[in-house]
Write a protein that holds these residues in place. Structure first.
Motif, PDB file in Angstrom:
ATOM      1  N   TYR A  36     -11.732  30.368  13.787  1.00  0.00           N
ATOM      2  CA  TYR A  36     -11.855  31.652  13.125  1.00  0.00           C
ATOM      3  C   TYR A  36     -13.341  31.940  12.981  1.00  0.00           C
ATOM      4  CZ  TYR A  36      -6.922  31.120  11.963  1.00  0.00           C
ATOM      5  OH  TYR A  36      -5.555  30.971  12.043  1.00  0.00           O
ATOM      6  N   ARG A  37     -13.674  33.172  12.731  1.00  0.00           N
ATOM      7  CA  ARG A  37     -15.082  33.501  12.519  1.00  0.00           C
ATOM      8  C   ARG A  37     -15.215  34.585  11.451  1.00  0.00           C
ATOM      9  NH1 ARG A  37     -16.415  36.451  18.348  1.00  0.00           N
ATOM     10  NH2 ARG A  37     -15.268  38.402  17.957  1.00  0.00           N
ATOM     11  N   GLN A  38     -16.383  34.558  10.839  1.00  0.00           N
ATOM     12  CA  GLN A  38     -16.666  35.534   9.802  1.00  0.00           C
ATOM     13  C   GLN A  38     -18.108  35.989   9.930  1.00  0.00           C
ATOM     14  OE1 GLN A  38     -15.833  34.262   5.772  1.00  0.00           O
ATOM     15  NE2 GLN A  38     -15.683  36.374   5.066  1.00  0.00           N
ATOM     16  N   ARG A  44     -12.766  37.173   7.491  1.00  0.00           N
ATOM     17  CA  ARG A  44     -12.573  36.118   8.470  1.00  0.00           C
ATOM     18  C   ARG A  44     -11.465  36.544   9.426  1.00  0.00           C
ATOM     19  NH1 ARG A  44     -12.420  29.985   6.356  1.00  0.00           N
ATOM     20  NH2 ARG A  44     -14.252  30.872   5.342  1.00  0.00           N
ATOM     21  N   TYR A  92     -18.494  30.264  12.498  1.00  0.00           N
ATOM     22  CA  TYR A  92     -17.223  29.875  13.098  1.00  0.00           C
ATOM     23  C   TYR A  92     -16.627  28.700  12.329  1.00  0.00           C
ATOM     24  CZ  TYR A  92     -17.901  32.973  17.056  1.00  0.00           C
ATOM     25  OH  TYR A  92     -18.059  34.091  17.848  1.00  0.00           O
ATOM     26  N   TYR A  93     -15.353  28.830  12.004  1.00  0.00           N
ATOM     27  CA  TYR A  93     -14.637  27.807  11.255  1.00  0.00           C
ATOM     28  C   TYR A  93     -13.469  27.285  12.075  1.00  0.00           C
ATOM     29  CZ  TYR A  93     -16.994  29.880   7.200  1.00  0.00           C
ATOM     30  OH  TYR A  93     -17.927  30.353   6.314  1.00  0.00           O
ATOM     31  N   TRP A 112      -9.597  23.464   6.555  1.00  0.00           N
ATOM     32  CA  TRP A 112     -10.712  24.168   7.161  1.00  0.00           C
ATOM     33  C   TRP A 112     -11.898  23.241   7.352  1.00  0.00           C
ATOM     34  CZ3 TRP A 112     -10.351  29.080   8.930  1.00  0.00           C
ATOM     35  CH2 TRP A 112      -9.298  29.879   8.464  1.00  0.00           C
ATOM     36  N   GLY A 115     -17.661  25.126   8.830  1.00  0.00           N
ATOM     37  CA  GLY A 115     -18.306  26.305   9.408  1.00  0.00           C
ATOM     38  C   GLY A 115     -19.564  25.933  10.162  1.00  0.00           C
TER      39      GLY A 115
END
Length: 122
Positions: A36-38, A44, A92-93, A112, A115
């Protein structure tokens, strides 16, 4: 259980990076793994997910440029990113749905990683 991500960095537009994430601990089973990304000011979002059987799902914005893969023996998930764009800049996670043995029985939940920053310059 811990997820340790690595591989972020600074790259020019059009370049490539590979992210890696390893799960460790008392793991019985890992179901979906993914990235995932934020970006600043954004929520996110899912980038790429891969099931334990290798079925993949990508965000439309990365299809054809990113490839997600996993090594079930090493409990790792990789994200190969190519043709990077400035808009790919984000933290990015990695995420994994993991089953563990608890005192009261089996428990499945999402974990999670910490990051990793990916910055794409123009």
């Amino acid at each position: 259980v811990q997820l340790q991500a690595s591989g972020g960095g600074l790259v020019q537009a059009g370049g490539s990076l590979r992210l890696s994430c390893a799960a460790s601990g008392s793991i019985l089973r890992i179901n979906d793994m993914g990235w995932y990304r934020q970006a600043p000011g954004n929520q996110r979002e899912s980038v790429a997910v891969i099931s334990s059987g290798g079925i993949t799902n990508y965000a439309d914005s990365v299809k054809g440029r990113f490839t997600v893969s996993r090594d079930n023996y090493r409990n790792t998930v990789l994200l190969q990113m190519s043709s990077l764009k400035v808009e790919d800049t984000a933290v990015y996670y990695c995420n994994a749905e993991i089953t563990t043995a608890e005192t009261l029985g089996l428990m499945t939940r999402g974990y999670w990683g910490q990051g990793t920053q990916v910055t794409v310059s123009s």
